[in-house]
Design a protein around this motif. Sequence first.
Motif, PDB file in Angstrom:
ATOM      1  N   UNK A   1       0.396  -1.118  -0.010  1.00 41.33           N
ATOM      2  CA  UNK A   1      -0.164   0.004   0.178  1.00 41.33           C
ATOM      3  C   UNK A   1       0.873   1.721  -0.004  1.00 41.33           C
ATOM      4  N   UNK A   2       2.126   1.432   0.670  1.00 35.45           N
ATOM      5  CA  UNK A   2       2.682   2.377   0.774  1.00 35.45           C
ATOM      6  C   UNK A   2       3.668   2.668  -0.282  1.00 35.45           C
ATOM      7  N   UNK A   3       4.294   1.279  -1.442  1.00 34.18           N
ATOM      8  CA  UNK A   3       4.429   1.819  -2.551  1.00 34.18           C
ATOM      9  C   UNK A   3       3.612   1.947  -3.438  1.00 34.18           C
TER      10      UNK A   3
ATOM     11  N   UNK B   1       4.664   8.725  -8.561  1.00 35.06           N
ATOM     12  CA  UNK B   1       6.435   8.316 -10.014  1.00 35.06           C
ATOM     13  C   UNK B   1       6.879   9.782 -10.192  1.00 35.06           C
ATOM     14  N   UNK B   2       5.567  10.876 -10.728  1.00 31.95           N
ATOM     15  CA  UNK B   2       5.933  11.709 -11.445  1.00 31.95           C
ATOM     16  C   UNK B   2       6.400  12.868 -10.502  1.00 31.95           C
ATOM     17  N   UNK B   3       5.682  12.587  -8.537  1.00 29.45           N
ATOM     18  CA  UNK B   3       7.169  13.333  -7.719  1.00 29.45           C
ATOM     19  C   UNK B   3       8.275  13.814  -8.087  1.00 29.45           C
TER      20      UNK B   3
ATOM     21  N   UNK C   1      10.327   5.559  -3.194  1.00 29.14           N
ATOM     22  CA  UNK C   1      10.727   6.217  -4.040  1.00 29.14           C
ATOM     23  C   UNK C   1      12.141   6.222  -4.324  1.00 29.14           C
ATOM     24  N   UNK C   2      12.913   5.073  -4.028  1.00 36.26           N
ATOM     25  CA  UNK C   2      13.769   5.216  -3.990  1.00 36.26           C
ATOM     26  C   UNK C   2      14.079   4.438  -5.702  1.00 36.26           C
TER      27      UNK C   2
END
Length: 336
Positions: A147-149, A154-156, A240-241
């Motif tokens: 859920x976190x993933x 992805x555009x952030x 994010x990584x």
Amino acid sequence: MTAPFSTLSEFRATLAAATGPDMASIAGAKERNGQLTKPPGALGRLEELAIWYAGWRDTDRPSIENPQVIIFAGNHGVCAQGVSAFPPEVTVQMVANFEHGGAAINQLSKAAGASLDVVALDLEAPTQDFTVTAAMTEDEVVQALSAGWAAVDPKADLLVTGEMGIGNTTSAAAVAAAVLGGDAADWTGRGTGVDDEGLARKTDVVARGLALHDTTDPLEALRCLGGRELAAMAGAIAAARHHRIPVILDGFICSAAAATLEMAVEGALDHTVAGHLSAEGAHERLLNAIDKKPILSLGLRLGEGSGGTLAINVLKSAIACHSDMATFAEAGVAAG
């Protein structure tokens, strides 16, 4: 985006497969920094932050246009042990406040020009009381990681993860103790403001949780002692990584969740910085353990991603100076 893992083992492999910063961008950013119209090092840590950020955005002249703040909410079975000054119902009430724009994090996100997403994680089904059994099954912790993933845009170009969950400082203290060592008393604080009796009760609860579970594996510590919102923050930081999005860590609870990643795979937090030093007593100890120097120290103990979100504007300022200042040549100023 669907998470590329369905077990804790696969999640660990995903962490291990993550790429590092772009060294050419770092070299270019350092070169540019040396040409800007200022004495060397005059902008202090802002220079270091800009170069770090450039390496993860694959450009020597980056910008921040689309920061994202995500608040994950979860409830904790360990609240049955009387570890919080507030009842679990407050989690649901605060989620509604976030959704209606009435919380501090709403105002801070707006001031930082950041989008704000709120992800409630099975609030009607708290985790298990970790003094009795594991807080989550493997399926449950993987669902929270996933859920976190999936919550990460992805555009952030910058991410802050925050949390809401009555009882989660107890959970975070237990996780920190499990993955970083030390006694329960080293990590347990007053959280929402429990009195001395409440602090003693919390410390005992953490000690009993540590004694019950085999948490040699940091990801097992997250499963056995953590909460859904802690796992979701860990999943978001990992995503994010994957997307090469730099992360500003929030306070004690976020840092405890993040520590499970670093202890599972060394370097897993290289794309992160600490937004602030909170007033929760063990936060400084935790940041030292994961080698993170806070950007701000304002005595905050709110959670919600508040300290990390405040730091967005500092990082924006660092990037603005780095990318938009004139060089000596452009300004016609002698470099000396």
